[in-house]
Enzyme design. Structure first.
Site, PDB file in Angstrom:
ATOM      1  N   ASP A   1      12.481   6.342  -9.011  1.00 14.75           N
ATOM      2  CA  ASP A   1      11.167   5.726  -9.187  1.00 14.75           C
ATOM      3  C   ASP A   1      10.914   4.644  -8.137  1.00 14.75           C
ATOM      4  OD1 ASP A   1      10.721   7.341 -11.383  1.00 14.75           O
ATOM      5  OD2 ASP A   1      11.501   5.885 -12.803  1.00 14.75           O
TER       6      ASP A   1
ATOM      7  N   HIS B   1      12.845   8.397 -21.190  1.00 13.58           N
ATOM      8  CA  HIS B   1      12.391   7.912 -19.872  1.00 13.58           C
ATOM      9  C   HIS B   1      11.514   8.961 -19.205  1.00 13.58           C
ATOM     10  CE1 HIS B   1      13.006   5.894 -15.852  1.00 13.58           C
ATOM     11  NE2 HIS B   1      12.691   7.121 -15.475  1.00 13.58           N
ATOM     12  N   GLU B   2      12.006  10.195 -19.168  1.00 12.69           N
ATOM     13  CA  GLU B   2      11.265  11.245 -18.463  1.00 12.69           C
ATOM     14  C   GLU B   2      10.011  11.665 -19.201  1.00 12.69           C
ATOM     15  OE1 GLU B   2      10.280  13.305 -15.288  1.00 12.69           O
ATOM     16  OE2 GLU B   2      11.941  11.898 -15.481  1.00 12.69           O
TER      17      GLU B   2
ATOM     18  N   HIS C   1       7.120   9.572 -18.139  1.00 14.39           N
ATOM     19  CA  HIS C   1       6.454  10.087 -16.937  1.00 14.39           C
ATOM     20  C   HIS C   1       5.524  11.252 -17.290  1.00 14.39           C
ATOM     21  CE1 HIS C   1       8.693   7.682 -14.110  1.00 14.39           C
ATOM     22  NE2 HIS C   1       9.847   8.199 -14.447  1.00 14.39           N
TER      23      HIS C   1
END
Length: 288
Positions: free
Chosen positions: A137, A43-44, A47
């Site tokens: 988010d 997930h990170e 980003h």
């Protein structure tokens, strides 16, 4: 390849995540802890990869139990479209992860119970991250949405207020539905602390926004949005009207009539370089 290695070197695990992992292992849930850590990492990195694609200056990537925080040196002066893509790049990783897991299930590579657990964790992190609470988010998307119409400090302040009430509502739901869920209460406590810290630092955050605006890249400011200011207004009060993604010519008025015009860089130069902290706009008009 070099960029991927560079991003990996920036990754660190927050002590709160170590605590959640330790609690999972202590309760005999080592597999669940590994799955959780892997999902959060991907997930990170979503980003981080998006930010790197736009050549953002990434300082550090911290993994948290509900996602992560990437510290940037941009301070709110990148195009809103870019920042929206960077924010959404994290949640979008869950789509392909679930699709891949379903494919592996269809090929009988993984058992159904593992797939269901993986699906549960992905949905949990995906939905939780979209809550309108800073620094999730969803909270960042609220900030971006408010930034379309509001000055930077107003959008930031209202985002934090909405986040506080949203977190209070979430806390009441957890108190009723799962009062003994220790992991969730640890995360909630962390979010309250983060909101408190961000609120205490909101003036500093605004100053960083202005400093980056003055010394950073100017090419990102494409929309021209004049600011009307009375000649008696203080310089700092006019700076507080600055909006993300907009270039501001300052129209100085007196008695309802235009008296002159200033460029936003003249205001920033007067405030940061000349230290004219208490000057009125009329003082700058006569100087420039």
């Amino acid at each position: 390849m070099n960029r991927a290695i560079y991003l990996l070197r920036l990754v660190s695990i927050h002590p709160l995540l170590w605590l959640v992992i330790a609690l999972s292992i202590a309760t005999g849930r080592f597999l669940e802890a590994c799955l959780l850590l892997g999902i959060i990492f991907i997930h990170e990195m979503g980003h981080a990869a998006a930010a790197s694609f736009f050549s953002w200056r990434i300082k550090k990537i911290t993994l948290l139990p509900f996602g992560g925080v990437a510290e940037m040196d941009e301070h709110g002066n990148r195009p809103l479209k870019e920042e929206t893509i960077v924010v959404l790049a994290g949640p979008l990783q869950h789509v392909w992860m679930v699709a891949l897991a379903y494919l592996l299930l269809s090929m009988h590579v993984i058992p159904e119970d593992l797939f269901l657990l993986f699906l549960h964790y992905n949905l949990m992190i995906f939905i939780f991250n979209l809550f309108p609470v800073w620094p999730l988010d969803g909270g960042k998307l609220v900030f971006l949405l408010l930034s379309l119409k509001m000055p930077f400090p107003s959008a930031h302040r209202i985002t934090l207020i909405l986040s506080f009430f949203g977190l209070c509502l979430f806390s009441m739901v957890i108190l009723i539905a799962a009062p003994a869920h220790i992991n969730v209460w640890v995360i909630i406590a962390f979010l309250y602390f983060t909101l408190y810290h961000e609120w205490k630092q909101k003036r500093f955050v605004f100053m960083r926004f202005l400093l980056e605006r003055y010394y950073g890249k100017k090419s990102a400011l494409r929309t021209l949005k004049p600011i009307q200011a009375n000649e008696q207004e203080l310089l700092i009060h006019v700076l507080e009207k600055f909006q993300r993604g907009c270039k501001h010519p300052i129209i100085v008025e007196a008695d309802g009539r235009e008296k002159g015009m200033l460029d936003e860089n003249e205001l920033l130069h007067a405030y940061f370089t000349e230290k004219r902290l208490t000057d009125k706009i009329s003082d700058l008009l006569f100087s420039y």
